[in-house]
Write an enzyme that holds these catalytic residues in place. Structure first.
Site, PDB file in Angstrom:
ATOM      1  N   GLY A 206       0.841  -1.210   0.000  1.00 27.72           N
ATOM      2  CA  GLY A 206       0.000   0.000   0.000  1.00 27.72           C
ATOM      3  C   GLY A 206       0.863   1.242   0.000  1.00 27.72           C
ATOM      4  N   ASN A 207       0.269   2.381   0.292  1.00 25.37           N
ATOM      5  CA  ASN A 207       1.050   3.623   0.410  1.00 25.37           C
ATOM      6  C   ASN A 207       0.382   4.531   1.431  1.00 25.37           C
ATOM      7  OD1 ASN A 207      -0.838   5.524  -1.039  1.00 25.37           O
ATOM      8  ND2 ASN A 207      -0.534   3.966  -2.638  1.00 25.37           N
TER       9      ASN A 207
END
Ligand code: CTP
Length: 398
Positions: A206-207
């Site tokens: 993810g980020n």
């Protein structure tokens, strides 16, 4: 100027409540219909008689009055705007955490119209981290916070925390209703937040994207009359607005599918999501156990949603992308504008102070296909959203 506009005015317990009496007068003078709701504490500061005389309507304050209780849902549904001024610390905390022990709070929780708050408190209370956190929660729900002024305070001290003047609030109300029409009838698609690409049932790639910028854009468009489809990634604080319909997605593939199925119907698409560029080739069905050595993860490319939409775009559609860069910002942004066939690219650089993940501010430069670029200073994300939408209006709809 405000003929036909229905405004709900919530007054909570603060010495600044006297200013709300002037606000009622100013709004009524401009032709608005004003319905006042008092919190129980507000009754110690202003009189029901004064407010009902000025507003020419019954003033509501008791949740347990049968008629008011039945009414509270309709009040927030049928009004054009709900202003809570003054907003006391206590009412702020209750709104931020969903408490519902009076009519003002019940109306807030069921309101589907835009909600604005005008805080009023002493400077030490204003500066307290709880106040900041609670105001940020309200912002994340899509409510607008009217800035406080600096000056003499009820305590006799001087500093930040004075409620905005009634004339300042009236000016914002004017601006809201004149601007609010300029995207009426337009359909918009907005993406926001990160995507999560699963590795196994426990882990993902993810980020740090919070989705705040995309949510602010969706709210700005909806406040100005557009119908917005918001495609939101995981963890995004979702707004509530009658003009916004939300689809929550998790992966890049789901975000692409959601955008692809809606794109043809929209006039405008703004891709502000931080979509993962790669996803694990296979997703393990069971949790992957660690072994003595390292681990290789094979990744495949996801679809570039902006680029795919750029290829489908018709001449009546406007497509806006973002570029988040850490270096060679201008060149990278221009390259994205070209290669993805976008009409505008909004650049934010992680080099800039006040721009980046999770912050409530952003600093942008916008590039168009004719080579023009517009730079903006650091502003709150809702102000940045207004700048972007103003620019889109100027370039494509005037
Ligand atoms: N974008 C997208 N789908 C992807 C990747 C990006 O729609 N799979 C969109 C983003 O929403 C944004 C724009 O493309 O509007 C640019 O995203 P950014 O992450 O800055 O660039 P990338 O194209 O991913 O390129 P790079 O990561 O190499 O900078």
């Amino acid at each position: 100027m405000l003929q036909g506009k229905k405004i709900l005015l919530g007054i909570s317990g603060s010495i600044a409540a006297y200013k709300s009496i002037s606000l009622v007068r100013l709004l009524i003078k401009q032709g608005a219909s004003v319905k006042v709701i008092l919190s129980p504490a507000a009754r110690d500061f202003v009189s029901t008689l004064t407010l009902s005389t000025l507003s020419k309507q019954e003033v509501l304050s008791d949740l347990f009055d049968e008629a008011s209780w039945a009414n509270h849902v309709m009040l927030g549904r049928s009004s054009d705007l709900f202003i809570i001024a003054p907003l006391s610390c206590n009412t702020l905390a209750k709104m931020a955490h969903g408490l519902c022990d009076n009519l003002l709070l019940a109306t807030y929780l069921s309101a589907t119209c835009p909600v604005w708050v005008a805080p009023a408190m002493d400077e030490d209370m204003w500066q307290h981290p709880t106040t900041k956190t609670n105001l940020n929660l309200l912002r994340s729900f899509g409510n607008q916070v009217i800035p406080v002024n600096s000056g003499e305070l009820a305590s006799g001290l001087s500093g930040e925390g004075r409620m905005a003047e009634p004339e300042e609030i009236l000016a914002l109300v004017f601006e809201h209703f004149t601007k609010s029409a300029d995207f009426t009838g337009k359909k918009a698609l907005v993406t926001a937040g990160p995507t999560y690409e699963p590795i196994d049932p426990v882990r993902f790639i993810g980020n740090h994207s919070s989705g705040k910028m995309g949510v602010a854009i969706a709210l700005e468009l909806a406040n100005r009359g557009a119908f917005v489809d918001l495609i939101a990634g995981p963890g995004v604080q979702l707004p509530r607005h009658p003009g916004i319909s939300i689809q929550s997605v998790s992966t890049a593939k789901q975000m692409f599918d959601a955008c692809n199925s809606r794109f043809q119907e929209v006039d405008l698409a703004i891709m502000s999501a931080a979509v993962a560029d790669y996803t694990p080739e296979t997703v393990a069905e069971e949790k992957i156990k660690k072994t003595a050595g390292g681990m290789d993860l094979k990744l495949t490319k996801t679809k570039d949603i902006l680029k795919e939409l750029g290829q489908m775009k018709s001449s009546r559609q406007v497509l806006v992308g973002f570029a988040l860069e850490t270096n060679n910002e201008r060149a990278n942004a221009l390259q994205k504008l070209e290669s993805k066939n976008a009409d505008l690219i909004v650049l934010n650089s992680l080099q800039d102070q006040g721009a980046g993940f999770g912050l409530d501010t952003n600093k942008i430069t916008v590039f168009d296909r004719s080579g023009q670029e517009e730079k903006f200073p650091v502003k709150s994300k809702s102000e940045v959203a207004a700048d972007i939408i103003d620019l889109i209006h100027k370039k494509f709809y005037e």
